[in-house]
Design a protein around this motif. Structure first.
Motif, PDB file in Angstrom:
ATOM      1  N   GLU A  23       0.865  -1.183   0.000  1.00  0.00           N
ATOM      2  CA  GLU A  23       0.000   0.000   0.000  1.00  0.00           C
ATOM      3  C   GLU A  23       0.897   1.227   0.000  1.00  0.00           C
ATOM      4  O   GLU A  23       2.103   1.117   0.130  1.00  0.00           O
ATOM      5  CB  GLU A  23      -0.898  -0.017   1.238  1.00  0.00           C
ATOM      6  N   ASP A  24       0.304   2.388  -0.134  1.00  0.00           N
ATOM      7  CA  ASP A  24       1.047   3.646  -0.164  1.00  0.00           C
ATOM      8  C   ASP A  24       2.210   3.617  -1.158  1.00  0.00           C
ATOM      9  O   ASP A  24       3.364   3.815  -0.788  1.00  0.00           O
ATOM     10  CB  ASP A  24       1.614   3.979   1.241  1.00  0.00           C
ATOM     11  N   PRO A  25       1.943   3.395  -2.450  1.00  0.00           N
ATOM     12  CA  PRO A  25       3.052   3.314  -3.413  1.00  0.00           C
ATOM     13  C   PRO A  25       3.760   4.651  -3.632  1.00  0.00           C
ATOM     14  O   PRO A  25       4.844   4.689  -4.191  1.00  0.00           O
ATOM     15  CB  PRO A  25       2.362   2.860  -4.706  1.00  0.00           C
ATOM     16  N   TYR A  26       3.140   5.760  -3.163  1.00  0.00           N
ATOM     17  CA  TYR A  26       3.743   7.076  -3.391  1.00  0.00           C
ATOM     18  C   TYR A  26       4.499   7.586  -2.149  1.00  0.00           C
ATOM     19  O   TYR A  26       4.971   8.720  -2.152  1.00  0.00           O
ATOM     20  CB  TYR A  26       2.665   8.101  -3.764  1.00  0.00           C
ATOM     21  N   ALA A  27       4.552   6.769  -1.087  1.00  0.00           N
ATOM     22  CA  ALA A  27       5.133   7.235   0.187  1.00  0.00           C
ATOM     23  C   ALA A  27       6.523   7.835  -0.018  1.00  0.00           C
ATOM     24  O   ALA A  27       7.351   7.306  -0.758  1.00  0.00           O
ATOM     25  CB  ALA A  27       5.213   6.077   1.176  1.00  0.00           C
ATOM     26  N   ILE A  28       6.754   8.969   0.663  1.00  0.00           N
ATOM     27  CA  ILE A  28       8.043   9.679   0.564  1.00  0.00           C
ATOM     28  C   ILE A  28       9.045   9.033   1.517  1.00  0.00           C
ATOM     29  O   ILE A  28       8.733   8.801   2.683  1.00  0.00           O
ATOM     30  CB  ILE A  28       7.859  11.168   0.955  1.00  0.00           C
ATOM     31  N   GLN A  29      10.253   8.759   1.010  1.00  0.00           N
ATOM     32  CA  GLN A  29      11.279   8.177   1.875  1.00  0.00           C
ATOM     33  C   GLN A  29      12.413   9.141   2.181  1.00  0.00           C
ATOM     34  O   GLN A  29      12.941   9.144   3.284  1.00  0.00           O
ATOM     35  CB  GLN A  29      11.866   6.930   1.206  1.00  0.00           C
ATOM     36  N   ILE A  30      12.823   9.920   1.190  1.00  0.00           N
ATOM     37  CA  ILE A  30      13.948  10.847   1.400  1.00  0.00           C
ATOM     38  C   ILE A  30      13.581  12.189   0.780  1.00  0.00           C
ATOM     39  O   ILE A  30      12.977  12.241  -0.295  1.00  0.00           O
ATOM     40  CB  ILE A  30      15.253  10.316   0.742  1.00  0.00           C
ATOM     41  N   ILE A  31      13.938  13.261   1.484  1.00  0.00           N
ATOM     42  CA  ILE A  31      13.741  14.613   0.972  1.00  0.00           C
ATOM     43  C   ILE A  31      15.104  15.281   0.900  1.00  0.00           C
ATOM     44  O   ILE A  31      15.849  15.281   1.885  1.00  0.00           O
ATOM     45  CB  ILE A  31      12.822  15.426   1.914  1.00  0.00           C
ATOM     46  N   SER A  32      15.441  15.830  -0.276  1.00  0.00           N
ATOM     47  CA  SER A  32      16.671  16.617  -0.410  1.00  0.00           C
ATOM     48  C   SER A  32      16.244  18.002  -0.875  1.00  0.00           C
ATOM     49  O   SER A  32      15.599  18.131  -1.913  1.00  0.00           O
ATOM     50  CB  SER A  32      17.600  15.951  -1.438  1.00  0.00           C
ATOM     51  N   TRP A  33      16.579  19.029  -0.087  1.00  0.00           N
ATOM     52  CA  TRP A  33      16.083  20.379  -0.370  1.00  0.00           C
ATOM     53  C   TRP A  33      17.211  21.375  -0.225  1.00  0.00           C
ATOM     54  O   TRP A  33      17.980  21.310   0.735  1.00  0.00           O
ATOM     55  CB  TRP A  33      14.952  20.709   0.606  1.00  0.00           C
ATOM     56  N   CYS A  34      17.297  22.295  -1.177  1.00  0.00           N
ATOM     57  CA  CYS A  34      18.300  23.360  -1.106  1.00  0.00           C
ATOM     58  C   CYS A  34      17.533  24.665  -0.852  1.00  0.00           C
ATOM     59  O   CYS A  34      16.879  25.175  -1.770  1.00  0.00           O
ATOM     60  CB  CYS A  34      19.085  23.426  -2.420  1.00  0.00           C
ATOM     61  N   GLU A  49      12.838  -9.061 -11.247  1.00  0.00           N
ATOM     62  CA  GLU A  49      13.198  -8.563  -9.908  1.00  0.00           C
ATOM     63  C   GLU A  49      12.818  -7.085  -9.807  1.00  0.00           C
ATOM     64  O   GLU A  49      13.181  -6.294 -10.680  1.00  0.00           O
ATOM     65  CB  GLU A  49      14.705  -8.739  -9.704  1.00  0.00           C
ATOM     66  N   PRO A  50      12.078  -6.716  -8.753  1.00  0.00           N
ATOM     67  CA  PRO A  50      11.665  -5.306  -8.670  1.00  0.00           C
ATOM     68  C   PRO A  50      12.856  -4.411  -8.348  1.00  0.00           C
ATOM     69  O   PRO A  50      13.856  -4.870  -7.789  1.00  0.00           O
ATOM     70  CB  PRO A  50      10.668  -5.301  -7.508  1.00  0.00           C
ATOM     71  N   PRO A  51      12.750  -3.120  -8.687  1.00  0.00           N
ATOM     72  CA  PRO A  51      13.848  -2.213  -8.333  1.00  0.00           C
ATOM     73  C   PRO A  51      13.939  -2.062  -6.816  1.00  0.00           C
ATOM     74  O   PRO A  51      12.921  -2.097  -6.116  1.00  0.00           O
ATOM     75  CB  PRO A  51      13.424  -0.897  -8.988  1.00  0.00           C
ATOM     76  N   GLN A  52      15.145  -1.923  -6.326  1.00  0.00           N
ATOM     77  CA  GLN A  52      15.340  -1.766  -4.872  1.00  0.00           C
ATOM     78  C   GLN A  52      15.076  -0.319  -4.472  1.00  0.00           C
ATOM     79  O   GLN A  52      15.329   0.613  -5.242  1.00  0.00           O
ATOM     80  CB  GLN A  52      16.772  -2.160  -4.495  1.00  0.00           C
ATOM     81  N   GLN A  53      14.584  -0.140  -3.263  1.00  0.00           N
ATOM     82  CA  GLN A  53      14.249   1.212  -2.819  1.00  0.00           C
ATOM     83  C   GLN A  53      15.497   2.069  -2.637  1.00  0.00           C
ATOM     84  O   GLN A  53      16.576   1.579  -2.339  1.00  0.00           O
ATOM     85  CB  GLN A  53      13.440   1.137  -1.529  1.00  0.00           C
ATOM     86  N   ILE A  54      15.291   3.361  -2.817  1.00  0.00           N
ATOM     87  CA  ILE A  54      16.409   4.306  -2.828  1.00  0.00           C
ATOM     88  C   ILE A  54      16.866   4.607  -1.404  1.00  0.00           C
ATOM     89  O   ILE A  54      16.042   4.837  -0.520  1.00  0.00           O
ATOM     90  CB  ILE A  54      15.973   5.568  -3.604  1.00  0.00           C
ATOM     91  N   THR A  55      18.175   4.559  -1.191  1.00  0.00           N
ATOM     92  CA  THR A  55      18.711   4.718   0.166  1.00  0.00           C
ATOM     93  C   THR A  55      19.402   6.056   0.388  1.00  0.00           C
ATOM     94  O   THR A  55      19.668   6.420   1.528  1.00  0.00           O
ATOM     95  CB  THR A  55      19.717   3.582   0.467  1.00  0.00           C
ATOM     96  N   SER A  56      19.724   6.770  -0.686  1.00  0.00           N
ATOM     97  CA  SER A  56      20.339   8.092  -0.505  1.00  0.00           C
ATOM     98  C   SER A  56      20.068   8.943  -1.735  1.00  0.00           C
ATOM     99  O   SER A  56      19.835   8.421  -2.828  1.00  0.00           O
ATOM    100  CB  SER A  56      21.846   7.972  -0.261  1.00  0.00           C
ATOM    101  N   LEU A  57      20.128  10.289  -1.523  1.00  0.00           N
ATOM    102  CA  LEU A  57      19.691  11.209  -2.563  1.00  0.00           C
ATOM    103  C   LEU A  57      20.365  12.562  -2.338  1.00  0.00           C
ATOM    104  O   LEU A  57      20.531  12.988  -1.190  1.00  0.00           O
ATOM    105  CB  LEU A  57      18.160  11.374  -2.433  1.00  0.00           C
ATOM    106  N   ALA A  58      20.771  13.221  -3.416  1.00  0.00           N
ATOM    107  CA  ALA A  58      21.312  14.587  -3.308  1.00  0.00           C
ATOM    108  C   ALA A  58      21.029  15.331  -4.600  1.00  0.00           C
ATOM    109  O   ALA A  58      21.019  14.745  -5.681  1.00  0.00           O
ATOM    110  CB  ALA A  58      22.814  14.556  -3.028  1.00  0.00           C
TER     111      ALA A  58
END
Length: 1098
Positions: free
Chosen positions: A500-511, A628-637
């Motif tokens: 469920e919640d396929p759009y859930a936010i995991q990481i926010i990178s903001w300048c 194989e599904p894509p793995q979830q993102i662990t870091s972002l910049a």
């Protein structure tokens, strides 16, 4: 090298703290290459840890009270919390130490005090005349369970009903029991053989304080004469009672029952009710009783001078209304309004113009406490509209999945966000001002802007103004708008990476400076947003699909303690530009029928109208690979100066040029190492052993990345996975050994040891503790930036640490923080500026000379924080200048390099509950305090530090707790907090009228002191209840002496025109302050001097 005072170092460490306090600080210097001395100004005395404010909806609420004169609302919870609300911006949080549920709250109206009754049978008296309310007295009932309390207006005697059906009387000044007890067997009919059940209601007759109405659960109601100590009338009904309410004239009362009926009784006609109403029952023909309905849990009976009375009730719906939402019913004359609520009703109160129960009530609003919301209904307007709620109680509108906190933002940001957010406001609210408006704001000493960003399970992102310990929503962005909504379950083949919640936010990178926003979602999607004040229509949503592969076999983990000496590889293969690789989804399955090359979500193919605010610039999705599904993102910049966004997961890293909409780099983690992979991994055949479909990359077993597919942001810790260090637990070859990208940082620094000047690059940290560098060769600015490619060159390993890399930052030669380059925000949707949209690169001014003119001798420092240790590396030499082992037995969940007191430090939150701070660059320990144990994933996922000594985390699914680690903020906090209590004159009592005064009638007073005092009623049994003084002890009483009763007496004596000399009062106040023992006696004398006299008796 400066000498450290060892006593100072020990100052910052608490006894029994985590292992860093026992470690020798390790400082390494290469021979003959001494580090230049940097003067560090931060000392341990600059640090102090304390909670500041709690925002959000009180989690699991259980009780409600309102002071109609002070205009303060109180909410109690199932965990023993107490939240007090005044005017918008005046809020307060307190906690009962026992953590027992609050079952009832009673204000001492206009006296700055509150009584709380808890499920553990304790009563507490709170002093609200101080900025941080404190308990003055507690009373613990030992033999009976407390079920209901009632405190009459302007009385000091609290009636306490119990499960056994008895009523005890408590003196709220001394918090001692009176000897006067109403026993259940005296109250009910002597002929009645059965126990009447617990006391569910107590109230005195509005017109006669000497008559007490007692409701028992079984359906019996008794009118008790306090003076003659016997029952005047008994009213029986064969359905259980839930609540009782008086008509203000004291001649009628109304009861609500478990079969959905209301019964109205005349006081002097106990045989049967005058009227029986079933508000939601279907009226049957032939005069039969209506069908039974659900219980009416509460009823209130409020009168108006100019019209019909209001009967307001919760519950009572018929049983056949399956799936109907909870309702509040307002009956006014012949009209009945049924108001549907979003959540179950916990309690409600009618707000009235007068605090006197024997006057026309003139109700103007109803405050409804729901399980997850607080609603205020305007009774004076047609259609009963709700008031717009000014408190930040909707943090949890969709569950919070991540948080970021920014203190000291650019000053124009909050107005910009507010102006675009103001257009999102709902319409149809009541036109009136919010009526809960007591208290006063504190004096905000802090003037810098603060912004909190929350990411939510439904894909929304909210921006909050958090300046000066308040919280107000500024703007809400819905990231799911770019995707097609699946209409049915069959239509959702691709979203099954998450249940469920396929759009859930995991990481926010903001300048904040460039206002660029980038989010990573749970379905392995990344969206880049620009801020614009203009509305635009995007005809075609720009998107990239990336195939991020994982191709390794076995792992021989080297000894992590002693990393092999890693040279910086500069192989020819690495220095070549990597061609852009974008894989549009041409086919949805590979040759053998496995899903392949498809993303998890489908981007809309119709034009998208984008309102002013954050507007989507590019959507990037990782695709399925061979089933194989894509793995979830662990870091972002994201970096606005370079026009690049980078993200990684446990398969590898992808670098995207969002200006040219091109993939610059798409590498497995192992490929970043080139030929110098310390783990000696071999490529594997893609079909060998596949990871099960769905699920998060589990190698991040203890970090802030949620496990369990990010189903719910509140999933608790399972097993003891938090106690394991990851570097030593490489057990499952295919999953746990995957080296994920855990930290990314754009910077302008020295890439290689031989470099003479800094250049743009990307530093990459992995979960196995490696730091690698990717050099960036950017084309010139302006038009060339859009035409020429960005050349990226992986440049190999710089160093290794124990544990996953969490945070990286760079200091200049003077030890000042060097933020990444950025391009200042400007409106990019203005047509005439289209050609010059991409201006020349602008760099943030830093406290050193510009990088282009830096000489070779000028060096930089890289600060790297991992789960286990921190290192400061001198650049370009790449020598380790300082090293600190933060923890041996636990691991760091969050590390941030933050500004404090014109300096900087490294702040860390460990899984063992410790909050620590280290100086920079030397990594001296400055603070180590045990703060809170890590009890669930929510805390791990939302804890963050920011500048000026601020931090926050989600303390419950609905509340944000803010704290400070700055000594200065702790000292100023008292000034910043709002005042709950403000001196207000109590309204005049209602006029009895000439004839009532002449011939009797009207309100009858009662000398309760004479009745309940020790002289007439004797002492209560000592074993019945135990008195517990408040936690403040004598200090608390001293602080309150000029508080609850002192100021009350002052106000009352001032109102008495003939009053006494004020000198007498001051002497008494001085006596109260000097002797805590005589506090109760003096307070009692002052308050009762004119207590039981009415104005016409003076």
């Amino acid at each position: 090298m400066r000498k450290f005072n060892i006593r100072k170092v020990l100052d910052g460490l608490t006894a029994g703290s985590s292992s860093s306090s026992q470690q020798q600080q390790q400082q390494q210097h290469p021979p003959g290459n001494r580090e230049p001395e940097i003067q560090e100004t931060l000392q341990s005395e600059h640090f102090q840890l304390c909670k500041t404010v709690r925002h959000g909806f009180p989690y699991q609420p259980s009780a409600l009270a309102f002071d109609p004169v002070q205009k303060i609302l109180a909410v109690g919870t199932q965990t023993g919390a107490l939240r007090l609300f005044g005017r918008p911006g005046v809020e307060c949080y307190c906690q009962h130490d026992s953590g027992a549920a609050v079952i009832q709250l009673q204000f001492l109206i206009n006296e700055g005090a509150l009584v709380s009754a808890l499920a553990d049978d304790t009563l507490h008296l709170w002093n609200l005349r101080q900025k941080r309310p404190a308990i003055l007295h507690s009373l613990k009932f030992c033999r009976e369970r407390v079920t209901f309390c009632h405190l009459p207006f302007q009385s000091k005697w609290l009636y306490v009903g119990t499960e056994r059906g008895n009523i005890h009387i408590v003196n709220v000044e001394s918090f001692t029991l009176s000897g006067y007890v109403i026993m259940w067997n005296k109250a009910i009919e002597l002929s009645s053989k059965s126990h009447p059940g617990p006391v569910v209601h107590i109230s005195d007759n509005p017109m006669d304080e000497g008559k007490l109405l007692i409701g028992f659960e079984s359906g019996t109601v008794v009118l008790w004469d306090l003076k003659s100590k016997k029952a005047d009338y008994r009213y029986t009904y064969d359905e259980a009672i839930h609540s009782v309410a008086w008509h203000h004239e004291g001649k009628q009362f109304i009861c609500s029952h478990s079969d959905g009926t209301l019964t109205i009784w005349n006081v002097k006609s106990p045989t049967k009710p005058v009227q029986t109403i079933t508000p939601h029952g279907k009226q049957l023909k032939d005069g039969k009783k209506p069908e039974p309905c659900k219980p009416i849990l509460k009823v209130e009976f409020k009168t108006t001078r100019s019209g019909e009375p209001f009967i307001i009730l919760s519950g009572g719906l018929s049983y056949d209304t399956v799936g109907r939402r909870p309702c509040l019913t307002v009956m006014h004359g012949k009209s009945t309004a049924v108001l549907e609520m979003d959540y179950p009703i916990v309690d409600f109160l009618t707000l009235c113009e007068t605090p006197y129960p024997n006057d026309f009530q003139e109700p103007y609003a109803v405050v409804v406490l729901l399980e997850k919301d607080l609603v205020l209904i305007d009774l004076a307007q047609n259609g009963y509209p709700i008031f717009e709620n000014p408190y930040p109680l909707n943090i949890h509108e969709s569950p919070v999945t991540c948080c970021e906190y920014f203190a000291d933002c650019p000053v124009d940001l909050i107005p910009a966000l507010y102006s675009v957010g103001a257009r999102q406001k709902r319409q149809g609210y009541s036109k009136k001002e919010w009526p809960i408006n007591g208290g006063n704001w504190g004096l905000g000493a802090q003037s810098y802007p603060e912004i909190i960003i929350t990411g939510h399970a439904d894909g929304s992102v909210k921006f909050w103004d958090a300046s000066a310990i308040t919280l107000q929503v500024l703007y809400k962005l819905k990231t799911s708008k770019v995707f097609e909504k699946s209409r049915s379950k069959d239509d959702r083949p691709n979203t099954d990476i998450v249940d469920e919640d396929p759009y859930a936010i995991q990481i926010i990178s903001w300048c904040p400076e460039s206002r660029m926003l980038c989010i990573a979602g749970v379905s392995a999607h990344v969206i880049i947003y620009r801020f614009s004040k203009q509305e635009v229509i995007t005809e075609v949503i720009p998107m990239l699909e990336i195939r991020l592969l994982y191709e390794i076999n076995d792992v021989d983990s080297p000894d992590v303690e002693q990393p092999p000496p890693l040279s910086t590889p500069v192989g020819s293969s690495n220095s070549q530009p990597v061609p852009p690789q974008s894989h549009p989804s041409t086919s949805s399955s590979s040759s053998d029928g496995l899903r392949d090359n498809v993303p998890c979500l489908k981007v809309k193919n119709s034009p998208l109208k984008q309102s002013p605010g954050y507007q989507m610039e590019l959507v990037i999705q990782l695709v399925w690979v061979g089933g194989e599904p894509p793995q979830q993102i662990t870091s972002l910049a994201v970096n606005s100066s370079y026009g690049l966004v980078v993200f990684g997961n446990c398969n590898g890293i992808a670098l995207v040029d969002y200006l040219q909409k091109a993939v610059l780099l798409n590498l497995g983690t192992i490929e970043l190492y080139g030929s110098n992979d310390p783990y000696r991994r071999e490529p594997r055949s893609p079909r060998k052993s596949r990871q099960p479909s769905g699920g998060l990359c589990d190698i991040n077993e203890g970090t802030a990345v949620p496990e369990d597919r990010c189903k719910s942001p509140t999933s608790d810790v399972k097993d003891n996975s938090f106690s394991r260090s990851r570097s030593s637990s490489v057990t499952s070859i295919d999953k746990e050994s995957r080296e994920a990208i855990s930290a990314l940082h754009f910077c302008e620094t020295f890439t290689r040891k031989a470099d003479s000047s800094p250049s743009p690059c990307l530093w990459v940290g992995t979960t196995l503790g490696t730091v690698l560098v990717i050099a960036l060769n950017l084309p010139p600015g302006g038009e060339q930036r859009l035409l020429q490619p960005v050349i990226v060159s992986p440049s190999g390993t710089i160093l290794r640490l124990k544990g996953a890399i969490l945070r990286m930052a760079f200091l200049d030669t003077t030890g000042c923080l060097m933020p990444p380059a950025y391009e200042p925000w400007k409106e990019h949707n203005v047509p005439e500026e289209k050609d010059e949209k991409e201006k020349l690169k602008k760099r943030r001014p830093v406290s050193v000379s510009p990088s282009s003119s830096q000489e070779i001798s000028e060096n930089q420092y890289a600060v790297i924080c991992s789960e286990k240790q921190a290192k400061v590396i001198s650049l370009p030499t790449q020598n380790c200048a300082y090293k600190q082992n933060i923890t041996e037995t636990s691991f760091v969940l969050r590390g941030d390099i933050v500004a404090l007191s014109n300096s900087i430090c490294l702040a860390c939150f460990c899984a063992n509950g410790h909050i620590m701070a280290f100086s920079l660059p030397s990594l001296r320990p400055l603070l180590d305090v045990y703060y809170l144990p890590l009890t669930n994933m929510r805390i791990a996922r939302t804890f963050c530090f920011t500048n000026n000594g601020q931090a926050l985390y989600l303390v419950s699914p609905t509340e944000i707790q803010r704290l400070t680690y700055s000594q200065e903020t702790c000292e100023n906090l008292q000034e910043m907090l709002g005042e709950l209590f403000t001196p207000v004159e109590t309204p005049e009592a209602p006029n009895r009228g000439f004839f009532k005064g002449l011939f009797g009638g009207g309100a009858q007073s009662l000398d309760r002191e004479e009745l309940f005092g020790e002289s007439s009623s004797g002492k209560a049994s000592r074993s019945l209840a135990q008195h517990i003084p408040g936690p403040g002890g004598i200090e608390g009483v001293k602080g309150a002496a000029s508080g609850v009763v002192g100021e009350l007496a002052r106000a009352r004596l001032a109102l008495d025109e003939r009053g006494q000399k004020l000198g007498d009062l001051e002497e008494r106040t001085a006596a109260m302050l000097s002797s805590a023992d005589s506090f109760s006696k003096h307070a009692h004398e002052m308050m009762l001097k004119y207590k039981d006299k009415k104005w016409y008796q003076f």
